[in-house]
Design a protein around this motif. Structure first.
Motif, PDB file in Angstrom:
ATOM      1  N   GLY A  25      18.970  -7.835  13.863  1.00 49.73           N
ATOM      2  CA  GLY A  25      17.727  -8.547  13.573  1.00 49.73           C
ATOM      3  C   GLY A  25      16.938  -8.878  14.817  1.00 49.73           C
ATOM      4  N   GLU A  53      28.656 -11.077  12.691  1.00 45.24           N
ATOM      5  CA  GLU A  53      28.033 -11.563  11.464  1.00 45.24           C
ATOM      6  C   GLU A  53      27.808 -13.072  11.528  1.00 45.24           C
ATOM      7  OE1 GLU A  53      30.571 -10.146   8.375  1.00 45.24           O
ATOM      8  OE2 GLU A  53      29.967  -8.047   8.655  1.00 45.24           O
ATOM      9  N   SER A  54      28.715 -13.785  12.202  1.00 42.41           N
ATOM     10  CA  SER A  54      28.522 -15.226  12.392  1.00 42.41           C
ATOM     11  C   SER A  54      27.319 -15.487  13.292  1.00 42.41           C
ATOM     12  CB  SER A  54      29.776 -15.857  13.011  1.00 42.41           C
ATOM     13  OG  SER A  54      30.881 -15.752  12.139  1.00 42.41           O
ATOM     14  N   ILE A  86      24.713 -13.599  13.477  1.00 42.29           N
ATOM     15  CA  ILE A  86      23.534 -13.325  12.645  1.00 42.29           C
ATOM     16  C   ILE A  86      23.277 -14.481  11.692  1.00 42.29           C
ATOM     17  CG2 ILE A  86      22.612 -11.790  10.873  1.00 42.29           C
ATOM     18  CD1 ILE A  86      24.219  -9.521  12.263  1.00 42.29           C
ATOM     19  N   ASP A  87      24.342 -15.050  11.127  1.00 42.55           N
ATOM     20  CA  ASP A  87      24.185 -16.197  10.220  1.00 42.55           C
ATOM     21  C   ASP A  87      23.548 -17.382  10.947  1.00 42.55           C
ATOM     22  OD1 ASP A  87      25.283 -14.820   8.131  1.00 42.55           O
ATOM     23  OD2 ASP A  87      27.293 -15.668   8.354  1.00 42.55           O
ATOM     24  N   ASN A  89      21.726 -17.271  13.561  1.00 43.33           N
ATOM     25  CA  ASN A  89      20.371 -16.884  13.942  1.00 43.33           C
ATOM     26  C   ASN A  89      19.367 -17.302  12.876  1.00 43.33           C
ATOM     27  OD1 ASN A  89      18.314 -14.091  14.088  1.00 43.33           O
ATOM     28  ND2 ASN A  89      18.585 -15.410  15.866  1.00 43.33           N
ATOM     29  N   GLU A  90      19.815 -17.337  11.622  1.00 42.07           N
ATOM     30  CA  GLU A  90      18.943 -17.745  10.519  1.00 42.07           C
ATOM     31  C   GLU A  90      18.585 -19.226  10.592  1.00 42.07           C
ATOM     32  OE1 GLU A  90      20.901 -16.655   6.935  1.00 42.07           O
ATOM     33  OE2 GLU A  90      20.746 -14.486   7.300  1.00 42.07           O
ATOM     34  N   TYR A  91      19.381 -20.017  11.337  1.00 39.43           N
ATOM     35  CA  TYR A  91      19.101 -21.442  11.500  1.00 39.43           C
ATOM     36  C   TYR A  91      18.284 -21.717  12.763  1.00 39.43           C
ATOM     37  CZ  TYR A  91      22.536 -22.338   7.823  1.00 39.43           C
ATOM     38  OH  TYR A  91      23.204 -22.373   6.631  1.00 39.43           O
ATOM     39  N   GLY A  92      17.820 -20.664  13.399  1.00 40.48           N
ATOM     40  CA  GLY A  92      16.965 -20.842  14.567  1.00 40.48           C
ATOM     41  C   GLY A  92      17.659 -20.670  15.900  1.00 40.48           C
ATOM     42  N   THR A 149      19.036 -18.567  18.828  1.00 44.89           N
ATOM     43  CA  THR A 149      18.786 -17.219  19.316  1.00 44.89           C
ATOM     44  C   THR A 149      20.106 -16.555  19.680  1.00 44.89           C
ATOM     45  OG1 THR A 149      18.576 -17.840  21.651  1.00 44.89           O
ATOM     46  CG2 THR A 149      16.585 -17.995  20.276  1.00 44.89           C
TER      47      THR A 149
END
Length: 244
Positions: free
Chosen positions: A109, A141-142, A144-145, A147-150, A152
């Motif tokens: 992402g 994957e953690s 990336i997870d 990263n969804e909370y802001g 970087t």
């Protein structure tokens, strides 16, 4: 498991040419032939890791051959390979996810070759031709997870690298403790003989499990302490602000 020569070399982080060379020198047993295809097993992988480790420490192939021959003479091969497997086993995840190299940034992402370079340097991914092997898919994957909370990926990699440095220090102290214990009991350069092999295997197994459980337990307790302190500080600041 079963491996063809290229698969065996990749698993051992060496080359097919080295595998053939070790066989020619008598360091590595020949594979089982199925038609014209040589099939290797886990015992070959374990032996290959031991050979590479000794070569990296400066031992010659002649020294290694003499050492292996002397050690194995008259001893049970199952126990020998069991000890080799214990001291070379990776306790980190062996799951590997392979994706096309040109889809790595999409998978993460991001649009940054610098991050990919950092992942390679950290040992989390490996580039093989036009493929990218993700060596710890669960951790990525953690990332990336989060990263969804802001968060970087740069922040998460900074955190991972700091943690990895601390874990390396802990691992070194634990392995050094085992080495010093063996030296104190048997003297430098000792190798287990006959019925000592099974006991040594068991000791390594239990010590590695203790190291893992101790680290996990203490990290969990530390997280509890720090989290509680941070929460209390946050609540204090919030209450102070509302009382003004």
């Amino acid at each position: 498991m079963e491996y063809r020569i290229d698969d065996l070399a990749r698993e051992a982080s060496t080359t097919s040419r080295n595998v053939r060379a070790y066989q020619e020198r008598g360091l590595l047993p020949p594979p089982t032939l199925r038609g014209r295809v040589g099939i290797y097993g886990d015992e070959h992988l374990t032996r290959l890791k031991v050979i590479d480790s000794l070569l990296q420490r400066g031992f010659t192939s002649t020294h290694i051959a003499d050492f292996l021959a002397g050690w194995e003479q008259g001893k049970d091969m199952g126990e020998i390979l069991g000890l080799q497997e214990i001291v070379t086993r990776k306790w980190s995840s062996n799951d590997v996810k392979s994706i096309p190299l040109d889809t790595v940034e999409e998978f993460l992402g991001i649009r940054s070759t610098e991050i990919v370079d950092r992942l390679v340097a950290s040992g989390l991914v490996r580039i093989e031709g036009d493929q990218c092997e993700i060596l710890d898919p669960v951790l990525l994957e953690s990332f990336i997870d989060m990263n969804e909370y802001g968060f970087t990926l740069e922040q998460l990699l900074d955190l991972h690298e700091t943690t990895a440095t601390s874990m390396n220090t802990i691992a070194e102290s634990m392995i050094e403790a085992v080495a010093q214990h063996l030296i104190a009991q048997h003297g430098p350069g000792w190798m287990p003989q006959n019925d000592e092999i099974a006991d040594t295997i068991q000791m390594f197994e239990k010590m590695r499990r203790l190291a893992l459980e101790s680290s996990q337990a203490e990290l969990a307790r530390a997280l509890d302490r720090v989290q509680e302190r941070a929460l209390n500080e946050h609540l204090y600041q919030t209450l102070s602000r509302t009382s003004e």
